[in-house]
Design an enzyme around this catalytic site. Structure first.
Site, PDB file in Angstrom:
ATOM      1  N   ARG A 157       0.785  -1.014   0.413  1.00  0.00           N
ATOM      2  CA  ARG A 157       0.117  -0.128   0.162  1.00  0.00           C
ATOM      3  C   ARG A 157       0.949   1.238  -0.349  1.00  0.00           C
ATOM      4  NH1 ARG A 157      -3.090  -3.368  -1.764  1.00  0.00           N
ATOM      5  NH2 ARG A 157      -5.362  -2.861  -0.648  1.00  0.00           N
ATOM      6  N   GLU A 159      -2.186   8.202  -4.764  1.00  0.00           N
ATOM      7  CA  GLU A 159      -2.726   6.867  -5.913  1.00  0.00           C
ATOM      8  C   GLU A 159      -4.421   7.138  -6.470  1.00  0.00           C
ATOM      9  OE1 GLU A 159      -3.129   2.465  -6.172  1.00  0.00           O
ATOM     10  OE2 GLU A 159      -1.653   3.100  -5.071  1.00  0.00           O
ATOM     11  N   HIS A 207      -0.129  -0.101  -9.742  1.00  0.00           N
ATOM     12  CA  HIS A 207      -0.796  -0.804  -9.379  1.00  0.00           C
ATOM     13  C   HIS A 207      -1.301  -2.525  -9.850  1.00  0.00           C
ATOM     14  CE1 HIS A 207      -3.495  -1.311  -5.089  1.00  0.00           C
ATOM     15  NE2 HIS A 207      -3.031  -2.529  -5.465  1.00  0.00           N
TER      16      HIS A 207
END
Length: 315
Positions: free
Chosen positions: A232, A260, A279
């Site tokens: 993360r 993000e 991601h």
């Protein structure tokens, strides 16, 4: 958490769910694609993510929420009290471990730099010491044998990564909640960070791990070491990372960022010594089929009154 014997179990699936991947289910498991009062199992796919709060209000009989993802920190605060939550830990182990391995190999062998030389149509004869007549354009590189890799968050993905790195001759160690051989607890980080050539972050995001990779963490890393984040983005203090990238203290391979999505023009895009992917570590094309096979196993367990996998109890 289990279904009462012989009672119909109503399961809410997204319209786009891969039902064929569920396998053979007991006859009393009924699959629906619209919310109703008798739904007791919800499988959270991307179709539901943006409207979960309203959806939960339409499911008064809900007893089990099954996510398709391993990371569920955004889901947990929305789940009604008394409802069991299971994540999909294990589904993404192989893909994420592969991405980490690929990123480590790419960065340690300076592939992003060689790609840039390719764009410039420049063959650097000095990159190979057998043909060198001067200094190389890129920093020296080596193979992975003897490379010291510290996996911070040595759970199922960490173990999968360890298995993939071992044939390269890597010296692996880890950080986890519970110590075991070659794996220590979080308080050992200050001691282990300076010894590692590569530090891989695979921790869940919690209040305790938020910005765990802060300025002090990064400063303790071995000069020139590689930071890999496939977990993360907020595990890392982005500003502190930027400063150390520009100072040449370390390099980074990031599949996740903070913020993000990473905005166009953000300083991370142009920082030296960084590889960024959007991601995608756990998202090869086969991941959803694998996730729904896992869901099918969970539904069979639930209907049979067996122990469910990946039950979350820490919320």
């Amino acid at each position: 958490m289990a279904a009462t014997a012989e009672r119909t179990v109503t399961v809410l699936l997204a319209q786009g769910a891969l039902r064929d991947e569920l396998g053979l289910l007991p006859q009393r498991v009924r699959l629906v694609s619209a919310p109703s009062r008798d739904v007791e199992v919800l499988v959270v796919d991307r179709e539901f993510v943006g409207r979960l709060t309203a959806l939960f209000a339409e499911l008064p009989g809900l007893r089990l929420v099954q996510s398709l993802n391993a990371g569920i920190e955004r889901l947990l605060p929305l789940v009604p009290a008394g409802v069991t939550v299971c994540n999909a830990s294990g589904v993404h182990d192989g893909p994420v471990a592969e991405w980490c391995t690929a990123a480590i190999l790419a960065m340690e062998r300076r592939l992003p730099g060689f790609l840039e030389l390719q764009r410039q149509a420049h063959w650097d004869v000095n990159a190979n010491d057998s043909t060198a007549t001067g200094p190389p354009v890129l920093a020296p590189f080596d193979d992975l044998e003897g490379t010291r890799v510290l996996i911070v968050g040595h759970g199922s993905i960490g173990r999968a990564l360890d298995e993939r790195l071992r044939p390269f001759g890597v010296e692996g160690s880890g950080i986890a909640k519970h110590p075991r051989p070659r794996v220590r607890m979080l308080d050992a980080l200050p001691e282990l960070l300076p010894e590692a050539d590569v530090v891989v972050l695979l921790l869940p995001l919690t209040p305790e791990t938020h910005r765990v990779a802060d300025a002090a963490f990064l400063d303790r890393m071995n000069p020139g070491a590689l930071l890999v984040n496939a977990a993360r983005g907020p595990l890392v203090d982005t500003q502190a990372l930027l400063e150390r990238l520009h100072a040449g203290h370390l390099r980074a391979a990031l599949d996740v960022t903070d913020p993000e999505p990473l905005p166009d023009g953000h300083p991370l895009w142009s920082a030296p010594g960084v590889l960024i992917t959007p991601h995608v570590a756990g998202a090869p094309t086969r991941w959803r089929a694998r996730a729904y096979r896992f869901v099918g196993d969970q539904l069979r367990r639930y209907a049979a009154g067996e122990q469910l996998r990946n039950v979350r109890t820490d919320y």
